[in-house]
Design a protein around this motif. Sequence first.
Motif, PDB file in Angstrom:
ATOM      1  N   CYS A 126     -62.574 -67.102   3.573  1.00  0.00           N
ATOM      2  CA  CYS A 126     -62.786 -67.705   2.247  1.00  0.00           C
ATOM      3  C   CYS A 126     -61.806 -68.848   2.012  1.00  0.00           C
ATOM      4  CB  CYS A 126     -62.648 -66.642   1.158  1.00  0.00           C
ATOM      5  SG  CYS A 126     -64.004 -65.462   1.164  1.00  0.00           S
ATOM      6  N   LYS A 127     -60.586 -68.689   2.438  1.00  0.00           N
ATOM      7  CA  LYS A 127     -59.578 -69.743   2.291  1.00  0.00           C
ATOM      8  C   LYS A 127     -59.969 -70.966   3.122  1.00  0.00           C
ATOM      9  CE  LYS A 127     -55.534 -71.165   0.920  1.00  0.00           C
ATOM     10  NZ  LYS A 127     -55.467 -71.743  -0.383  1.00  0.00           N
ATOM     11  N   ARG A 128     -60.469 -70.718   4.337  1.00  0.00           N
ATOM     12  CA  ARG A 128     -60.893 -71.808   5.215  1.00  0.00           C
ATOM     13  C   ARG A 128     -62.063 -72.572   4.613  1.00  0.00           C
ATOM     14  NH1 ARG A 128     -64.659 -73.035   8.544  1.00  0.00           N
ATOM     15  NH2 ARG A 128     -65.752 -71.059   8.429  1.00  0.00           N
ATOM     16  N   ARG A 129     -62.976 -71.875   3.942  1.00  0.00           N
ATOM     17  CA  ARG A 129     -64.144 -72.505   3.316  1.00  0.00           C
ATOM     18  C   ARG A 129     -63.812 -73.162   1.987  1.00  0.00           C
ATOM     19  NH1 ARG A 129     -68.204 -67.751   3.115  1.00  0.00           N
ATOM     20  NH2 ARG A 129     -69.147 -69.112   1.557  1.00  0.00           N
ATOM     21  N   GLY A 130     -62.607 -72.957   1.478  1.00  0.00           N
ATOM     22  CA  GLY A 130     -62.188 -73.611   0.236  1.00  0.00           C
ATOM     23  C   GLY A 130     -62.668 -72.905  -1.022  1.00  0.00           C
ATOM     24  N   LEU A 131     -62.946 -71.610  -0.936  1.00  0.00           N
ATOM     25  CA  LEU A 131     -63.398 -70.861  -2.107  1.00  0.00           C
ATOM     26  C   LEU A 131     -62.213 -70.559  -3.020  1.00  0.00           C
ATOM     27  CD1 LEU A 131     -65.876 -68.367  -0.406  1.00  0.00           C
ATOM     28  CD2 LEU A 131     -66.327 -70.632  -1.326  1.00  0.00           C
ATOM     29  N   LYS A 132     -62.477 -70.450  -4.315  1.00  0.00           N
ATOM     30  CA  LYS A 132     -61.408 -70.220  -5.296  1.00  0.00           C
ATOM     31  C   LYS A 132     -61.324 -68.769  -5.740  1.00  0.00           C
ATOM     32  CE  LYS A 132     -59.485 -74.193  -6.006  1.00  0.00           C
ATOM     33  NZ  LYS A 132     -58.097 -74.341  -5.674  1.00  0.00           N
ATOM     34  N   LYS A 133     -62.473 -68.117  -5.970  1.00  0.00           N
ATOM     35  CA  LYS A 133     -62.466 -66.772  -6.524  1.00  0.00           C
ATOM     36  C   LYS A 133     -63.399 -65.886  -5.711  1.00  0.00           C
ATOM     37  CE  LYS A 133     -62.913 -64.322 -10.920  1.00  0.00           C
ATOM     38  NZ  LYS A 133     -63.266 -64.451 -12.337  1.00  0.00           N
ATOM     39  N   VAL A 134     -62.893 -64.714  -5.296  1.00  0.00           N
ATOM     40  CA  VAL A 134     -63.675 -63.770  -4.505  1.00  0.00           C
ATOM     41  C   VAL A 134     -63.604 -62.383  -5.141  1.00  0.00           C
ATOM     42  CG1 VAL A 134     -63.368 -65.038  -2.350  1.00  0.00           C
ATOM     43  CG2 VAL A 134     -61.737 -63.264  -2.961  1.00  0.00           C
ATOM     44  N   MET A 135     -64.611 -61.550  -4.815  1.00  0.00           N
ATOM     45  CA  MET A 135     -64.674 -60.181  -5.338  1.00  0.00           C
ATOM     46  C   MET A 135     -64.560 -59.211  -4.178  1.00  0.00           C
ATOM     47  SD  MET A 135     -65.145 -58.222  -8.033  1.00  0.00           S
ATOM     48  CE  MET A 135     -65.987 -59.123  -9.308  1.00  0.00           C
ATOM     49  N   ILE A 136     -63.679 -58.226  -4.338  1.00  0.00           N
ATOM     50  CA  ILE A 136     -63.508 -57.181  -3.331  1.00  0.00           C
ATOM     51  C   ILE A 136     -63.947 -55.870  -3.977  1.00  0.00           C
ATOM     52  CG2 ILE A 136     -61.876 -55.995  -1.834  1.00  0.00           C
ATOM     53  CD1 ILE A 136     -60.109 -58.613  -2.236  1.00  0.00           C
ATOM     54  N   ILE A 137     -64.980 -55.252  -3.417  1.00  0.00           N
ATOM     55  CA  ILE A 137     -65.500 -53.997  -3.949  1.00  0.00           C
ATOM     56  C   ILE A 137     -64.925 -52.874  -3.095  1.00  0.00           C
ATOM     57  CG2 ILE A 137     -67.586 -52.689  -4.463  1.00  0.00           C
ATOM     58  CD1 ILE A 137     -69.025 -55.484  -4.482  1.00  0.00           C
ATOM     59  N   HIS A 138     -64.080 -52.050  -3.714  1.00  0.00           N
ATOM     60  CA  HIS A 138     -63.406 -50.975  -2.989  1.00  0.00           C
ATOM     61  C   HIS A 138     -63.811 -49.605  -3.485  1.00  0.00           C
ATOM     62  CE1 HIS A 138     -60.808 -50.978  -6.514  1.00  0.00           C
ATOM     63  NE2 HIS A 138     -60.619 -52.285  -6.301  1.00  0.00           N
ATOM     64  N   GLY A 139     -64.469 -49.530  -4.601  1.00  0.00           N
ATOM     65  CA  GLY A 139     -64.908 -48.239  -5.140  1.00  0.00           C
ATOM     66  C   GLY A 139     -63.827 -47.589  -5.982  1.00  0.00           C
ATOM     67  N   LYS A 140     -64.258 -46.561  -6.720  1.00  0.00           N
ATOM     68  CA  LYS A 140     -63.329 -45.856  -7.626  1.00  0.00           C
ATOM     69  C   LYS A 140     -62.752 -44.596  -7.001  1.00  0.00           C
ATOM     70  CE  LYS A 140     -65.841 -47.471 -11.646  1.00  0.00           C
ATOM     71  NZ  LYS A 140     -66.649 -47.100 -12.796  1.00  0.00           N
ATOM     72  N   GLY A 141     -63.271 -44.198  -5.861  1.00  0.00           N
ATOM     73  CA  GLY A 141     -62.778 -42.994  -5.216  1.00  0.00           C
ATOM     74  C   GLY A 141     -63.435 -41.736  -5.747  1.00  0.00           C
ATOM     75  N   ASN A 142     -64.622 -41.817  -6.316  1.00  0.00           N
ATOM     76  CA  ASN A 142     -65.319 -40.646  -6.855  1.00  0.00           C
ATOM     77  C   ASN A 142     -65.747 -39.676  -5.760  1.00  0.00           C
ATOM     78  OD1 ASN A 142     -65.072 -41.742  -9.386  1.00  0.00           O
ATOM     79  ND2 ASN A 142     -67.156 -42.581  -9.437  1.00  0.00           N
ATOM     80  N   HIS A 143     -65.955 -40.157  -4.558  1.00  0.00           N
ATOM     81  CA  HIS A 143     -66.465 -39.303  -3.483  1.00  0.00           C
ATOM     82  C   HIS A 143     -65.361 -38.747  -2.589  1.00  0.00           C
ATOM     83  CE1 HIS A 143     -70.476 -40.492  -4.634  1.00  0.00           C
ATOM     84  NE2 HIS A 143     -70.095 -41.756  -4.582  1.00  0.00           N
ATOM     85  N   LYS A 145     -62.383 -36.244  -1.841  1.00  0.00           N
ATOM     86  CA  LYS A 145     -62.091 -34.889  -2.336  1.00  0.00           C
ATOM     87  C   LYS A 145     -60.607 -34.595  -2.222  1.00  0.00           C
ATOM     88  CE  LYS A 145     -66.600 -33.088  -1.336  1.00  0.00           C
ATOM     89  NZ  LYS A 145     -67.438 -33.788  -0.457  1.00  0.00           N
ATOM     90  N   GLY A 146     -59.998 -34.283  -3.325  1.00  0.00           N
ATOM     91  CA  GLY A 146     -58.625 -33.795  -3.336  1.00  0.00           C
ATOM     92  C   GLY A 146     -57.543 -34.851  -3.276  1.00  0.00           C
ATOM     93  N   THR A 147     -57.853 -36.102  -3.026  1.00  0.00           N
ATOM     94  CA  THR A 147     -56.802 -37.121  -2.954  1.00  0.00           C
ATOM     95  C   THR A 147     -57.124 -38.253  -3.919  1.00  0.00           C
ATOM     96  OG1 THR A 147     -57.925 -38.342  -1.215  1.00  0.00           O
ATOM     97  CG2 THR A 147     -56.373 -36.637  -0.520  1.00  0.00           C
ATOM     98  N   ASP A 148     -56.132 -39.094  -4.125  1.00  0.00           N
ATOM     99  CA  ASP A 148     -56.335 -40.284  -4.940  1.00  0.00           C
ATOM    100  C   ASP A 148     -57.157 -41.301  -4.148  1.00  0.00           C
ATOM    101  OD1 ASP A 148     -54.846 -39.262  -7.012  1.00  0.00           O
ATOM    102  OD2 ASP A 148     -52.953 -40.089  -6.258  1.00  0.00           O
ATOM    103  N   PRO A 149     -57.827 -42.231  -4.846  1.00  0.00           N
ATOM    104  CA  PRO A 149     -58.581 -43.262  -4.119  1.00  0.00           C
ATOM    105  C   PRO A 149     -57.655 -44.080  -3.221  1.00  0.00           C
ATOM    106  CG  PRO A 149     -58.748 -43.573  -6.508  1.00  0.00           C
ATOM    107  CD  PRO A 149     -57.954 -42.353  -6.277  1.00  0.00           C
ATOM    108  N   VAL A 150     -58.028 -44.171  -1.950  1.00  0.00           N
ATOM    109  CA  VAL A 150     -57.176 -44.816  -0.958  1.00  0.00           C
ATOM    110  C   VAL A 150     -57.385 -46.334  -0.934  1.00  0.00           C
ATOM    111  CG1 VAL A 150     -56.640 -44.906   1.508  1.00  0.00           C
ATOM    112  CG2 VAL A 150     -57.201 -42.738   0.443  1.00  0.00           C
ATOM    113  N   LEU A 151     -58.634 -46.779  -0.960  1.00  0.00           N
ATOM    114  CA  LEU A 151     -58.920 -48.198  -0.773  1.00  0.00           C
ATOM    115  C   LEU A 151     -58.418 -49.054  -1.937  1.00  0.00           C
ATOM    116  CD1 LEU A 151     -62.470 -48.153   0.829  1.00  0.00           C
ATOM    117  CD2 LEU A 151     -60.267 -48.386   1.936  1.00  0.00           C
ATOM    118  N   GLY A 152     -58.462 -48.532  -3.158  1.00  0.00           N
ATOM    119  CA  GLY A 152     -57.986 -49.294  -4.318  1.00  0.00           C
ATOM    120  C   GLY A 152     -56.508 -49.625  -4.193  1.00  0.00           C
ATOM    121  N   LYS A 153     -55.711 -48.634  -3.781  1.00  0.00           N
ATOM    122  CA  LYS A 153     -54.270 -48.867  -3.601  1.00  0.00           C
ATOM    123  C   LYS A 153     -54.006 -49.839  -2.452  1.00  0.00           C
ATOM    124  CE  LYS A 153     -52.702 -44.404  -5.342  1.00  0.00           C
ATOM    125  NZ  LYS A 153     -52.037 -43.142  -5.002  1.00  0.00           N
TER     126      LYS A 153
END
Length: 187
Positions: A126-143, A145-153
């Motif tokens: 994205c930086k190479r293409r000169g984009l300014k704003k990007v969205m990263i979808i990591h999920g809320k961690g609802n699925h 079990k037993g731990t905090d959401p890993v990808l968000g952190k």
Amino acid sequence: MDMNDILNQWDQMQADKIRKQKESGKNQVSHKKANAPTPEEKAAAAERDFEAKIRAENSKQINPMEMWLRRYGTIDKDKIAQETAEIEKESNREYLINMKCEAHLDLHGLHQDEAEQRLNSFIGECKRRGLKKVMIIHGKGNHTKGTDPVLGKMVRSFIERDSRCGMSGHAKTKYEGGSGATWVILK
């Protein structure tokens, strides 16, 4: 010797000349057009034409305004103003926050190491293409079990560490992803 003998002798000489040419295999017939110029005459004529063109070009009068424009050029003030306005707009925080995301990355279903590698390559592209704003979808961690959401952190720590990433935040509405998606403004 009378005239008739002279003509016969002339015809005999011409016949001998033609026979010798045929025997030698060379045909001495000239394919040159009558009164055609020689190569030397052609070169001299071309040089005269060239000199005449140069003299004609040098004798032309140039409009002083046109000469000034050729020398100094023109300045497109509208283009400069537009570029300045675009730079000011991109430096405006509110504009960047409300701007639509230009690219998305979905990290659902990936392990932490895979997600970090994909995120790194995504930000680089994205930086190479000169984009300014990007969205990263990591999920809320609802699925998970037993731990905090890993990808968000992991995404949050990546954004804090990476020098290519600037301001970030979560999507405004549930439809856009809510707290399960993070937008990032690239520097």
